[in-house]
Design a protein around this motif. Structure first.
Motif, PDB file in Angstrom:
ATOM      1  N   GLN A   1       0.818  -1.220   0.000  1.00  0.00           N
ATOM      2  CA  GLN A   1       0.000   0.000   0.000  1.00  0.00           C
ATOM      3  C   GLN A   1       0.848   1.265   0.000  1.00  0.00           C
ATOM      4  O   GLN A   1       0.335   2.355  -0.255  1.00  0.00           O
ATOM      5  CB  GLN A   1      -0.950  -0.002   1.208  1.00  0.00           C
ATOM      6  CG  GLN A   1      -2.043  -1.075   1.148  1.00  0.00           C
ATOM      7  CD  GLN A   1      -3.230  -0.673   0.273  1.00  0.00           C
ATOM      8  OE1 GLN A   1      -3.165   0.264  -0.517  1.00  0.00           O
ATOM      9  NE2 GLN A   1      -4.331  -1.394   0.406  1.00  0.00           N
TER      10      GLN A   1
ATOM     11  N   ALA B   1      -7.706  -6.898  -1.590  1.00  0.00           N
ATOM     12  CA  ALA B   1      -7.603  -5.743  -0.695  1.00  0.00           C
ATOM     13  C   ALA B   1      -8.989  -5.275  -0.276  1.00  0.00           C
ATOM     14  O   ALA B   1      -9.962  -5.407  -1.033  1.00  0.00           O
ATOM     15  CB  ALA B   1      -6.860  -4.612  -1.392  1.00  0.00           C
TER      16      ALA B   1
ATOM     17  N   ASN C   1      -0.967  -5.622   5.680  1.00  0.00           N
ATOM     18  CA  ASN C   1      -0.319  -4.315   5.704  1.00  0.00           C
ATOM     19  C   ASN C   1       0.939  -4.272   6.534  1.00  0.00           C
ATOM     20  O   ASN C   1       1.305  -3.258   7.109  1.00  0.00           O
ATOM     21  CB  ASN C   1      -1.312  -3.260   6.221  1.00  0.00           C
ATOM     22  CG  ASN C   1      -2.486  -3.098   5.285  1.00  0.00           C
ATOM     23  OD1 ASN C   1      -2.361  -3.290   4.085  1.00  0.00           O
ATOM     24  ND2 ASN C   1      -3.633  -2.762   5.824  1.00  0.00           N
TER      25      ASN C   1
ATOM     26  N   SER D   1      -5.045   2.508  -0.732  1.00  0.00           N
ATOM     27  CA  SER D   1      -4.562   3.677   0.005  1.00  0.00           C
ATOM     28  C   SER D   1      -4.473   4.902  -0.905  1.00  0.00           C
ATOM     29  O   SER D   1      -4.226   4.790  -2.106  1.00  0.00           O
ATOM     30  CB  SER D   1      -3.194   3.385   0.621  1.00  0.00           C
ATOM     31  OG  SER D   1      -2.195   3.311  -0.386  1.00  0.00           O
TER      32      SER D   1
END
Length: 214
Positions: free
Chosen positions: A135, A153, A209, A157
């Motif tokens: 991200q 996902a 993440n 982002s």
């Protein structure tokens, strides 16, 4: 012609019979031997249309899925692509035949090292891999003409979206509220991502993440 190449041709023809491939994507897939990207114990299944485990709870996507995701990128006239989730490196290797520059991010360093070695084995020189949280993107080489998620996902982002070129396309398996996954395509217009279309349901490893330094 080797047995492996005949198997590769049959695999690509099988995909083409189920999902019509453009000539460029078909040619790209015929140039990448899938057995290089699967564990040696799985070589006998390398040309089946199945996802296969590659260790560390990760999988190499089905070649059928790789073909579809590649087509959805609409690579004609593009120079650079950023992939989120390098994994085995198979998807990036296919992209290397269609883009001049391929950038791929992998959050598990062991997988990054193994993929880099496969690229060296195949003399693929136009793929760069970074060990990082996907991200974050790769700001140094932005903007990218295309961005592809090779893992599912729940969101994209702002930092990553800012690295897509104006008019560029982003393709991602997205997690819906009921945990169903669908492939979504976005286009960047007026500096914002806009949903272009939804290409149907899918099943990908979930993106995480954080990084894992094995």
């Amino acid at each position: 012609m080797s047995i492996q190449h005949r198997q590769l041709e049959r695999m690509v023809d099988n995909i083409d019979s189920k999902f019509k491939l453009s000539p460029k994507v078909k040619e790209a897939m015929l140039k990448v031997p899938r057995e290089v990207f699967v564990p040696s114990a799985m070589h006998h299944n390398a040309y089946n249309l199945d996802a296969l485990p590659i260790g560390l709870n990760q999988f190499i996507s089905s070649p059928f899925t790789v073909a579809k995701m590649t087509e959805y990128l609409e690579s004609n006239g593009c120079d650079s692509v950023l992939e989120i989730g390098c994994g085995s490196g198979y998807q990036a290797a296919i992209l290397s035949k269609l883009f001049r520059r391929v950038f791929s991010i992998e959050r598990i360093d062991k997988l990054r090292r193994e993929a880099a070695e496969r690229f060296r084995t195949l003399d693929i020189m136009n793929v760069s891999i970074r060990f990082d949280d996907g991200q974050n993107g790769w700001e140094m080489y932005a903007p990218f003409d295309r961005i592809l998620f090779s893992a599912a996902a729940s969101n994209i982002s702002d930092k990553l979206a800012s690295q897509l070129a104006e008019g560029g396309i982003l393709v991602a398996p997205m997690i819906e509220s009921n945990d169903k996954q669908v492939i979504k395509r976005f286009i960047k217009k007026n500096s914002k991502l806009q949903l272009l279309d939804i290409k149907g349901e899918c099943s990908f490893v979930l993106i995480k993440n954080n990084v894992e330094n094995y």
